[in-house]
Design a protein around this motif. Sequence first.
Motif, PDB file in Angstrom:
ATOM      1  N   LEU A   1       0.835  -1.204   0.000  1.00 49.75           N
ATOM      2  CA  LEU A   1       0.000   0.000   0.000  1.00 49.75           C
ATOM      3  C   LEU A   1       0.865   1.249   0.000  1.00 49.75           C
ATOM      4  N   GLY A   2       0.665   2.093  -0.979  1.00 53.65           N
ATOM      5  CA  GLY A   2       1.306   3.409  -0.990  1.00 53.65           C
ATOM      6  C   GLY A   2       0.505   4.357  -0.103  1.00 53.65           C
ATOM      7  N   ASP A   3       0.975   5.569   0.018  1.00 55.31           N
ATOM      8  CA  ASP A   3       0.285   6.538   0.863  1.00 55.31           C
ATOM      9  C   ASP A   3       0.729   7.944   0.489  1.00 55.31           C
ATOM     10  N   ARG A   4      -0.160   8.885   0.545  1.00 53.59           N
ATOM     11  CA  ARG A   4       0.267  10.282   0.458  1.00 53.59           C
ATOM     12  C   ARG A   4      -0.565  11.073   1.439  1.00 53.59           C
TER      13      ARG A   4
ATOM     14  N   VAL B   1       9.753   3.123   3.025  1.00 55.89           N
ATOM     15  CA  VAL B   1      10.118   4.457   3.487  1.00 55.89           C
ATOM     16  C   VAL B   1      10.098   5.442   2.325  1.00 55.89           C
ATOM     17  N   VAL B   2       9.246   6.440   2.417  1.00 56.07           N
ATOM     18  CA  VAL B   2       9.286   7.532   1.442  1.00 56.07           C
ATOM     19  C   VAL B   2       9.479   8.830   2.203  1.00 56.07           C
ATOM     20  N   THR B   3       9.948   9.845   1.480  1.00 57.22           N
ATOM     21  CA  THR B   3      10.130  11.139   2.136  1.00 57.22           C
ATOM     22  C   THR B   3       9.070  12.124   1.651  1.00 57.22           C
ATOM     23  N   GLY B   4       8.148  11.627   0.817  1.00 52.34           N
ATOM     24  CA  GLY B   4       6.992  12.435   0.446  1.00 52.34           C
ATOM     25  C   GLY B   4       7.091  13.065  -0.916  1.00 52.34           C
ATOM     26  N   SER B   5       6.232  12.589  -1.840  1.00 51.24           N
ATOM     27  CA  SER B   5       6.247  13.185  -3.179  1.00 51.24           C
ATOM     28  C   SER B   5       5.218  14.307  -3.294  1.00 51.24           C
ATOM     29  N   ASP B   6       4.320  14.421  -2.324  1.00 51.61           N
ATOM     30  CA  ASP B   6       3.290  15.464  -2.408  1.00 51.61           C
ATOM     31  C   ASP B   6       3.653  16.614  -1.465  1.00 51.61           C
TER      32      ASP B   6
ATOM     33  N   ARG C   1      15.082  16.110   3.772  1.00 49.71           N
ATOM     34  CA  ARG C   1      14.161  14.975   3.939  1.00 49.71           C
ATOM     35  C   ARG C   1      14.936  13.667   4.090  1.00 49.71           C
ATOM     36  N   TYR C   2      15.995  13.519   3.296  1.00 45.88           N
ATOM     37  CA  TYR C   2      16.743  12.254   3.382  1.00 45.88           C
ATOM     38  C   TYR C   2      17.641  12.195   4.612  1.00 45.88           C
ATOM     39  N   ASP C   3      18.182  13.349   5.075  1.00 47.10           N
ATOM     40  CA  ASP C   3      18.928  13.352   6.351  1.00 47.10           C
ATOM     41  C   ASP C   3      18.017  12.855   7.469  1.00 47.10           C
TER      42      ASP C   3
ATOM     43  N   THR D   1      12.482   0.940  -0.045  1.00 43.64           N
ATOM     44  CA  THR D   1      12.499   2.361  -0.373  1.00 43.64           C
ATOM     45  C   THR D   1      11.987   2.519  -1.801  1.00 43.64           C
ATOM     46  N   ALA D   2      11.567   3.729  -2.127  1.00 39.51           N
ATOM     47  CA  ALA D   2      11.027   3.977  -3.472  1.00 39.51           C
ATOM     48  C   ALA D   2      11.509   5.341  -3.922  1.00 39.51           C
ATOM     49  N   GLY D   3      12.305   5.364  -4.941  1.00 35.64           N
ATOM     50  CA  GLY D   3      12.779   6.663  -5.420  1.00 35.64           C
ATOM     51  C   GLY D   3      14.005   6.475  -6.281  1.00 35.64           C
ATOM     52  N   THR D   4      14.355   7.511  -7.003  1.00 38.67           N
ATOM     53  CA  THR D   4      15.471   7.366  -7.935  1.00 38.67           C
ATOM     54  C   THR D   4      16.556   8.420  -7.738  1.00 38.67           C
ATOM     55  N   SER D   5      16.296   9.470  -6.934  1.00 32.65           N
ATOM     56  CA  SER D   5      17.314  10.511  -6.754  1.00 32.65           C
ATOM     57  C   SER D   5      18.559   9.879  -6.134  1.00 32.65           C
ATOM     58  N   LEU D   6      19.677  10.591  -6.201  1.00 31.06           N
ATOM     59  CA  LEU D   6      20.922  10.057  -5.659  1.00 31.06           C
ATOM     60  C   LEU D   6      20.755   9.693  -4.179  1.00 31.06           C
ATOM     61  N   ARG D   7      20.147  10.595  -3.422  1.00 27.30           N
ATOM     62  CA  ARG D   7      19.980  10.331  -1.989  1.00 27.30           C
ATOM     63  C   ARG D   7      19.093   9.112  -1.761  1.00 27.30           C
ATOM     64  N   SER D   8      18.108   8.966  -2.607  1.00 26.96           N
ATOM     65  CA  SER D   8      17.217   7.821  -2.472  1.00 26.96           C
ATOM     66  C   SER D   8      17.973   6.520  -2.775  1.00 26.96           C
ATOM     67  N   GLN D   9      18.830   6.579  -3.781  1.00 27.34           N
ATOM     68  CA  GLN D   9      19.656   5.403  -4.115  1.00 27.34           C
ATOM     69  C   GLN D   9      20.605   5.063  -2.967  1.00 27.34           C
TER      70      GLN D   9
ATOM     71  N   VAL E   1      13.938  -2.222  -3.488  1.00 29.58           N
ATOM     72  CA  VAL E   1      13.677  -0.853  -3.919  1.00 29.58           C
ATOM     73  C   VAL E   1      12.638  -0.860  -5.041  1.00 29.58           C
ATOM     74  N   PHE E   2      11.631  -0.002  -4.910  1.00 26.95           N
ATOM     75  CA  PHE E   2      10.604   0.140  -5.941  1.00 26.95           C
ATOM     76  C   PHE E   2      11.009   1.265  -6.880  1.00 26.95           C
ATOM     77  N   THR E   3      10.840   1.018  -8.162  1.00 23.84           N
ATOM     78  CA  THR E   3      11.154   2.052  -9.145  1.00 23.84           C
ATOM     79  C   THR E   3      10.009   2.121 -10.152  1.00 23.84           C
TER      80      THR E   3
HETATM   81  C1  LIG Z   1       6.726   2.382  -6.871  1.00 25.71           C
HETATM   82  C2  LIG Z   1       6.815   3.669  -6.156  1.00 25.71           C
HETATM   83  C3  LIG Z   1       5.953   3.888  -5.095  1.00 25.71           C
HETATM   84  C4  LIG Z   1       5.975   5.083  -4.413  1.00 25.71           C
HETATM   85  N1  LIG Z   1       5.097   5.271  -3.407  1.00 25.71           N
HETATM   86  C5  LIG Z   1       5.062   6.465  -2.794  1.00 25.71           C
HETATM   87  C6  LIG Z   1       4.098   6.704  -1.791  1.00 25.71           C
HETATM   88  O1  LIG Z   1       3.296   5.850  -1.472  1.00 25.71           O
HETATM   89  N2  LIG Z   1       4.104   7.921  -1.204  1.00 25.71           N
HETATM   90  C7  LIG Z   1       4.990   8.920  -1.537  1.00 25.71           C
HETATM   91  O2  LIG Z   1       4.947   9.989  -0.952  1.00 25.71           O
HETATM   92  N3  LIG Z   1       5.903   8.702  -2.501  1.00 25.71           N
HETATM   93  C8  LIG Z   1       5.952   7.517  -3.125  1.00 25.71           C
HETATM   94  N4  LIG Z   1       6.860   7.312  -4.107  1.00 25.71           N
HETATM   95  C9  LIG Z   1       7.755   8.415  -4.467  1.00 25.71           C
HETATM   96  C10 LIG Z   1       9.140   8.242  -3.965  1.00 25.71           C
HETATM   97  O3  LIG Z   1       9.244   7.982  -2.612  1.00 25.71           O
HETATM   98  C11 LIG Z   1       9.978   9.466  -4.282  1.00 25.71           C
HETATM   99  O4  LIG Z   1       9.615  10.536  -3.466  1.00 25.71           O
HETATM  100  C12 LIG Z   1       9.828   9.877  -5.706  1.00 25.71           C
HETATM  101  O5  LIG Z   1      10.055   8.771  -6.511  1.00 25.71           O
HETATM  102  C13 LIG Z   1      10.824  10.987  -6.017  1.00 25.71           C
HETATM  103  O6  LIG Z   1      12.080  10.434  -6.002  1.00 25.71           O
HETATM  104  P1  LIG Z   1      13.221  10.927  -5.052  1.00 25.71           P
HETATM  105  O7  LIG Z   1      12.733  10.967  -3.657  1.00 25.71           O
HETATM  106  O8  LIG Z   1      14.246   9.904  -5.240  1.00 25.71           O
HETATM  107  O9  LIG Z   1      13.551  12.295  -5.516  1.00 25.71           O
HETATM  108  C14 LIG Z   1       6.876   6.107  -4.794  1.00 25.71           C
HETATM  109  C15 LIG Z   1       7.764   5.883  -5.849  1.00 25.71           C
HETATM  110  C16 LIG Z   1       7.740   4.675  -6.526  1.00 25.71           C
HETATM  111  C17 LIG Z   1       8.700   4.469  -7.646  1.00 25.71           C
END
Ligand SMILES: Cc1cc2nc3c(=O)[nH]c(=O)nc-3n(C[C@H](O)[C@H](O)[C@H](O)COP(=O)(O)O)c2cc1C
Length: 446
Positions: free
Chosen positions: A57-60, A129-134, A152-154, A220-228, A238-240
């Motif tokens: 389950l994702g979340d925002r 673990v996400v740091t928030g895309s919204d 956010r990543y610190d 973790t889910a994300g592609t930025s350097l810090r996320s990697q 890791v989800f991408t």
């Molecule tokens: C498969 C997948 C699921 C994600 N789920 C969430 C989520 O549930 N909530 C959220 O705030 N961000 C989610 N993200 C966003 C990431 O955490 C991340 O913030 C976004 O990909 C931006 O990348 P960055 O943090 O590496 O810059 C998701 C990303 C991916 C690829």
Amino acid sequence: MSSKRRQLHLGLFLFGTGYHPAGWRLPEGKTDGAYDPQFLKEVAQKLEKAKFDFFFLGDRLATSADMQHLFPSQMTRLEPFTMLSYLAAATDKIGLIGTVNTTYAEPYNIARFTASLDHLSRGRASWNVVTGSDTRAALNFSREKHWDNAKRYDYAEEFIEIVSGLWDTWEDDSLPRDKASGMFADGSKVHALNHVGEHFSVAGPLNILRPIQGQLPLITAGTSLRSQMLAAQYSDMVFTGTNVKEVAVKFYKEVKGRLPEYGREASDLKVLPGLVPIVGRTEEEARAKYAELNELVVTDYDLGPLSDKIGIDLRGYSLEDPLPDLSASETALHWAGLARGANGREDITIRDLFYFFTVTVRGHLLVVGSTQQVADIIEEWFRDEAADGFNVCPPYMPGGLDLFLELVVPELQRRGLFRTEYEGSTFREHLGLSRPGNRYDLIAKG
Ligand SMILES: Cc1cc2nc3c(=O)[nH]c(=O)nc-3n(C[C@H](O)[C@H](O)[C@H](O)COP(=O)(O)O)c2cc1C
């Protein structure tokens, strides 16, 4: 490294109305799945029958009604740990992954949620673990602004260290519950954390026993350097999201290449892109479903965002026009190729490209085709090390999931790529991870 044959990991990324923005408008599409306990239970049980690794389950933490046409499933949905606790009672084997946005949470609370779910599910909990895309979330948490990527990543790194430390504060044998002596707890095996860091101070111990899994798998889910870097240091998976195999291969290599910096092996981290399977009993059936879904998209057909993405201005064209010469832009050629693949023909129009762009805007791999065609793509990405498995996002519910489970999973099993039985009972075991020792116990033993 394990000598066992590499196998796919498959999980469901739940979009209550399906990943396709118009999934809910199909005559057979479920519109209220994310709120229907019986439906959710049935979905989880089906996944378990198919031997899936996890239910995710994702979340925002913010929303608005204008998300309805592009992201209807993410506009409103249930709080993840509440839903997963309910699903824990309805299942026995499947991993249960809840998203935690560390930017707006406290580690002590999250250690409690996650440890509680792990006990209730007998070792099947995990956190993404996400740091928030919204960025709008800040306004819901008494802040003026969403923090920048670095802050956010610190924060997330310190957060993870604390949660992981709290899980270990009760050693496995810290609760003898000895009726004869009256010793319920052995205080010498209960530890304070005494964390004092840049963002948090947390004394501990946690008020919950060590989780069944010891340490929960971390996603973790994300592609930025810090996320990697976060993934390389801490994650088990890791989800991408990308629909370009070369991009996926590059990411796979890059992120796994970072693991040795943290004393880990490449195989310690699983990479799972999202997969949107539009599968049919025949290729024609799948293409017809793709077309049916696209025709139901609610849109003003603004060609601006697509033009910006591909670097070629399409604004002056009619939707029924064939694609113009796109050779000035590699990106445009690439997107056109993907859209042709999804449509299964060369002579696509601007409307077809527009639909493809609209329905894949979140970037996951859309595959339209027969059982064999979908299985071939999965196999190709797996063998070419673009993926260790997939986070499956059915385009509509429940039919889009059912077809994948009925058609594609048995085919992957026939090809020896996916398990036919669970080998273990915990999520760590599904991922091939052993149960880690407790840091305090290890210190005591030197
Ligand atoms: C498969 C997948 C699921 C994600 N789920 C969430 C989520 O549930 N909530 C959220 O705030 N961000 C989610 N993200 C966003 C990431 O955490 C991340 O913030 C976004 O990909 C931006 O990348 P960055 O943090 O590496 O810059 C998701 C990303 C991916 C690829």
